[in-house]
Design an enzyme around this catalytic site. Structure first.
Site, PDB file in Angstrom:
ATOM      1  N   SER A  48       0.820  -1.216   0.000  1.00 56.44           N
ATOM      2  CA  SER A  48       0.000   0.000   0.000  1.00 56.44           C
ATOM      3  C   SER A  48       0.853   1.266   0.000  1.00 56.44           C
ATOM      4  O   SER A  48       0.422   2.298  -0.510  1.00 56.44           O
ATOM      5  CB  SER A  48      -0.931   0.022   1.213  1.00 56.44           C
ATOM      6  OG  SER A  48      -1.876  -0.997   1.084  1.00 56.44           O
TER       7      SER A  48
ATOM      8  N   HIS B  47      -4.083  -1.789  -5.329  1.00 59.26           N
ATOM      9  CA  HIS B  47      -3.754  -3.179  -5.690  1.00 59.26           C
ATOM     10  C   HIS B  47      -4.972  -4.011  -5.348  1.00 59.26           C
ATOM     11  O   HIS B  47      -5.929  -3.486  -4.758  1.00 59.26           O
ATOM     12  CB  HIS B  47      -2.546  -3.681  -4.868  1.00 59.26           C
ATOM     13  CG  HIS B  47      -2.747  -3.467  -3.394  1.00 59.26           C
ATOM     14  ND1 HIS B  47      -3.549  -4.272  -2.636  1.00 59.26           N
ATOM     15  CD2 HIS B  47      -2.312  -2.481  -2.573  1.00 59.26           C
ATOM     16  CE1 HIS B  47      -3.592  -3.808  -1.400  1.00 59.26           C
ATOM     17  NE2 HIS B  47      -2.858  -2.713  -1.329  1.00 59.26           N
TER      18      HIS B  47
HETATM   19 ZN   LIG Z   1      -3.255  -1.229  -0.064  1.00 58.15          ZN
END
Ligand SMILES: [Zn+2]
Length: 448
Positions: free
Chosen positions: A80, A297
């Site tokens: 992230s 993602h």
């Molecule tokens: Zn993430």
């Protein structure tokens, strides 16, 4: 910079063009972990079973393209931090990076640039406010794990934010430092209850922290649509003459993915859908606003259907009122049977399901006894059995079986993610792009 602006305006310089079509307000939304299977699943999850057709969702209305997500090394799946760094700065970096490049040098973020151009800035998340995604818009650090340093930098590097909402008492109310008091001393209004979102003082910057770390799961929270509630309050608080840049993150879609808890992820998706529906209404009344939504993602390798069965059955998920985490906590306290598990799941388990839960509890007792029998030295090299984890796993396997949900991972996967956009200037996000292109396009609209 790629040429993406409307062809009619191509005779002007790119900056001049950008200024003509530039939206006054820019709202960037990240559905953390929200790969394409999540938005498809949400369509079936939110379908009205009383009608024949499958109703389309707010996501379906605004799907415009897709984005690749790889970090600085292309054969790596992004985390992230690297994902948010790309989306916030337009530059790829390594996993763990908070808006620094591969040489650990700071990278200008779209939020910082917007602030320097006189716009107001806001960040609204369901994680702690110093978690990877919000941090990548507000801070520069070589590691996402330096939570205290990142929180400190929100004050020490100069305040860049007019409104900050999410969780994080643990990092803001510390023994060595009380950042809440420091923000108050800088003129901020502080709140720690959702109820107080409805009466924010219009003239003040705002810090709102509502939980120790991340907010409770949407499924467990007393306000199951807390992201949309925070967003509504936030937009009204920071709108004004020069416009604003706001980052919104539905942080916990990803956490449901990591834990393979499909019920939790769908409830987080529902909160995000309500947020988007509110913004759809806002843009109707404020057409000089751009909204862009993507994911950093996909998480869990979530699939709709599993084990060779040609079906996905979200019905059982719709009526659930607790996350797998909370169900596991409650099962730890009882001897599970068909009757006492019904109010936890809100659907009737099979005998085999109850047997699985009973076995999980028995295994916990056995594993703990084995662990306790070890010498202290042996215990140090072994991992202490995690009773919550064992029962939690049994709970999520029951959810998977009843809904025919599949997972390939407890981590992230590298599939491209969908991009959604509406409002002024939204057409530039059409088609395939890389995650770095999204920041580059926003920078152009901000005159950089
Ligand atoms: Zn993430």
């Amino acid at each position: 910079m790629k040429h993406f602006l409307p062809t009619l305006l191509l005779c002007l310089s790119p900056i001049a063009v950008a200024q003509q079509v530039a939206p006054k307000n820019i709202i960037m939304i990240i559905g953390d972990g929200m790969g394409p299977a999540y938005t498809s699943a949400y369509r079936y999850f939110s379908d009205d079973p009383k009608t024949k057709e499958i109703e389309s969702t707010v996501f379906d209305r605004y799907l415009v393209g897709s984005s690749s997500t790889y970090p600085a090394t292309i054969n790596t799946v992004t985390d992230s931090a690297a994902g948010a760094t790309a989306l916030a700065t337009g530059t790829k970096s390594y996993n763990g990076a908070i808006s620094v490049n591969v040489d650990k040098k700071p990278l200008m973020t779209v939020l910082e640039w917007a602030k320097s151009q006189g716009k107001k800035t806001g960040v609204v998340v369901t994680s702690q406010v110093n978690h990877a995604t919000p941090a990548a818009y507000l801070a520069h650090n070589e590691s996402r794990r330096n939570y205290d340093e990142i929180a400190n930098s929100y004050i020490d590097d100069g305040i860049k934010i007019d409104l900050l909402l999410g969780g994080g008492w643990k990092y803001f109310l510390r023994e060595d430092r009380n950042l809440v008091d420091e923000f108050k001393a800088k003129g901020f209004h502080y709140l720690d209850k959702y109820a107080d979102l409805s009466n924010l003082p219009k003239e003040k910057p705002v810090l709102g922290l509502f939980a120790d770390v991340g907010l409770p799961w949407a499924l467990d929270d007393d306000n199951k649509h807390r992201l949309s509630a925070m967003t509504k309050a936030a937009v009204h608080q920071i709108e004004g003459d020069k416009g604003f840049f706001m980052l919104i993150e539905a942080s916990q879609i990803d956490w449901g993915g990591h834990g393979n808890d499909i019920a939790a992820s769908m409830a987080e998706m529902d909160d995000l859908a309500k947020t988007l529906e509110y913004l759809e209404h806002y843009v109707e009344h404020h057409p000089d606003t751009l909204v862009v939504l993507t994911a950093d993602h996909s998480t869990g390798g979530f699939t709709i259907g599993a084990n060779g069965k040609y079906q996905w059955q979200p019905e059982v998920l719709r009526s659930m009122t607790m996350s797998a985490d909370t169900i596991a906590d409650k099962i730890e306290m009882i001897t599970p049977d068909l009757l006492n598990t019904k109010p936890l799941f809100n659907f009737t388990l099979t005998k085999e399901d109850v047997e699985q839960l009973t076995n999980a509890k028995a295994n916990v007792v056995k594993d703990l006894a084995t662990y306790k029998a070890l010498t202290t030295a042996q215990q140090k090299s072994e991992r202490k059995p995690d009773s919550h984890r064992t029962i939690y796993k049994a709970v999520t396997l029951i959810l998977d079986k009843h809904s025919t949900t599949g997972w390939t991972s407890n981590g992230h996967t590298g599939v491209d993610v969908p991009v959604f956009s509406f409002g002024k200037g939204s057409s530039v996000f059409n088609g395939y792009q890389d995650n770095t292109d999204i920041a580059k396009k926003i920078f152009t609209y901000l005159g950089k």
